[in-house]
Design a protein around this motif. Structure first.
Motif, short mmCIF file in Angstrom:
data_model
loop_
_atom_site.label_atom_id
_atom_site.label_comp_id
_atom_site.label_asym_id
_atom_site.label_seq_id
_atom_site.Cartn_x
_atom_site.Cartn_y
_atom_site.Cartn_z
N ASP A 247 -27.23 -10.35 -3.61
CA ASP A 247 -26.35 -9.72 -2.62
C ASP A 247 -26.72 -10.13 -1.19
N SER B 156 -25.10 -13.29 -0.32
CA SER B 156 -23.67 -13.11 -0.05
C SER B 156 -23.45 -12.51 1.33
N ASP C 5 -14.70 -12.39 -1.87
CA ASP C 5 -15.58 -11.45 -1.18
C ASP C 5 -15.52 -10.08 -1.83
N GLU C 6 -16.48 -9.27 -1.43
CA GLU C 6 -16.53 -7.87 -1.86
C GLU C 6 -17.15 -7.08 -0.72
N LYS D 90 -18.95 -14.36 -1.50
CA LYS D 90 -19.50 -15.31 -2.47
C LYS D 90 -19.24 -16.75 -2.03
N GLY E 216 -8.80 -9.49 -7.65
CA GLY E 216 -9.25 -9.06 -6.33
C GLY E 216 -9.36 -7.56 -6.26
N LYS E 217 -9.23 -7.05 -5.03
CA LYS E 217 -9.45 -5.62 -4.78
C LYS E 217 -8.28 -4.75 -5.26
#
Length: 412
Positions: free
Chosen positions: A178, A181, A209-210, A215, A285-286
């Motif tokens: 993490d 990232s 992404d998160e 990433k 995705g989200k």
């Protein structure tokens, strides 16, 4: 207190010589240049007072030959040119202009050498006041010598047409989970701010992404000379700091890889439809209206090279396909450009490595407020300025100087 100018810099007279005339190729003119090249190179008077120089005796000899060529071209172009056709006139004009870019700063450099000789004589005098003023003037002259040499080196080196193009910037999280990232996202923002400071356009083409964790991301940076500036950023970037999730205060090491590719157009590289396999799939995705409901994501495979590009940043399948093809062209162009560069310079390796901690081109050490570029062993102590984009140019300038010196050594 500003010292008054002790010396009036005298212009350097460049003699054409009565026994030398511009003649067609394979004549005595060509033999004159060849004989000059065979003579033992010598440094110009006063150059030894400038300290360590990037210009070797052989380079100085090439510069003197170029001076002579420029003088003869000037004489030819200022005379009767009615016997020249349009193409020949254009060719000679171009040669004169290109030679002038080198000869002009070289003439200034020779003036500075002469000034150093006279200043050295004054420093050796008995008058203490004059010695102090001369020493101040000498330091200013040395700074000007360094600037002239750098300008000459840049003018001598062959130009890479790709350096004037825009760039495709690819950033991927490496080793470190993490934290890698998070660092990847910070690098992305650093380059975006740097682009804004330079007045460039920064368009995000794709991103996985998160939250704050990225990433991988691909951006298109458009503007004059973008690739020539960002090309040195390719490599493994390493961060050393205490992560926000660390409860015992231990420093962690993480990495992200950066690849900078020149923007390619259809003129640079041809991509035939018959060489492509295009697959569509549902985006992930989200969440949102189009995620997992429509086949908007695109995967483009270039069959001859095996290069695969995916894009799901846009809601439209057509837009995702267009962006994927742009990235594909950039990768194909960089592959061909790299192949040609390797043929010219087999010893030069610009691969970014695997993203391991030991493979790094630059380290960002937060505890020491330090950024070190290991390729040139150069450090600045301004993490905030670096990550904000304002200090990045300082490092790039040093990388450019070393790059030019390496290129010049190959010409010597």
């Amino acid at each position: 207190m500003n010292a008054m100018r002790l010396l009036a810099v005298r212009p350097v007279r460049i003699s054409v010589g009565s026994a030398w005339r511009l003649e067609p190729p394979n004549t005595s003119a060509t033999r004159c240049y060849a004989s000059a090249a065979r003579s033992k190179p010598k440094l110009p008077p006063g150059s030894e007072l400038a300290g360590k120089s990037s210009l070797t005796p052989r380079i100085h000899e090439k510069l003197r030959m170029l001076q002579q060529k420029h003088a003869d071209l000037t004489t030819r172009m200022s005379g009767d040119v009615s016997d020249l056709d349009r193409d020949e006139l254009a060719r000679l004009s171009k040669e004169l202009s290109e030679a002038g870019h080198v000869v002009t700063p070289y003439a200034r450099l020779l003036e500075l050498y002469s000034e150093l000789v006279e200043l050295q004589q004054i420093i050796g005098a008995e008058d203490a006041a004059l010695r102090g003023l001369a020493q101040e003037e000498r330091q200013e002259a040395l700074d000007n010598v360094a600037a002239c040499e750098h300008e000459i080196i840049g003018a001598l080196l062959p130009k890479d047409s790709a350096e004037s193009a825009g760039a495709i910037l690819e950033i991927r999280a490496g080793t470190g989970g993490d934290e890698a990232s998070l660092f990847c996202g910070e690098l992305l923002r650093m380059y975006e701010r740097f682009a804004q400071l330079r007045g460039w356009k920064f368009n995000l083409m794709s991103m996985v992404d998160e939250g704050d964790m990225v990433k991988e991301a691909v951006a298109k940076v458009s503007g004059r000379g973008v690739f020539g500036v960002l090309m040195f950023e390719s490599g493994v970037h390493r961060v050393q700091r205490v992560p926000a999730t660390e409860t015992q205060g231990r420093i962690h090491t993480s990495t992200a890889t950066v690849a900078v590719l020149p923007q390619a157009t259809d003129v640079h590289i041809e991509v035939r439809d018959s060489d492509l396999r295009i697959d569509v799939f549902r985006a992930s995705g989200k969440g949102g209206q189009h995620v997992n409901t429509t086949d908007s994501a695109v995967r483009v495979t270039h069959i001859p090279s095996g290069i695969v590009v995916e894009n799901q940043q846009e809601r439209s399948q057509i837009q995702n396909k267009e962006k994927a093809l742009q990235i594909l062209r950039a990768r194909l162009y960089e592959r061909e450009r790299q192949r040609m560069a390797n043929e010219r310079r087999a010893s030069r390796n610009r691969l970014i490595g695997t993203g391991g901690r030991s493979e790094k081109c630059r380290t960002y050490n937060y505890a020491q407020n330090r950024v070190t570029d290991h390729r040139i062993n150069y450090s600045i102590y301004d993490i905030e300025g670096m990550m904000g984009g304002s200090a990045l140019q300082q490092v790039i300038d040093q990388l450019r100087i070393q790059h030019d010196l390496d290129e010049l050594a190959s010409l010597d």
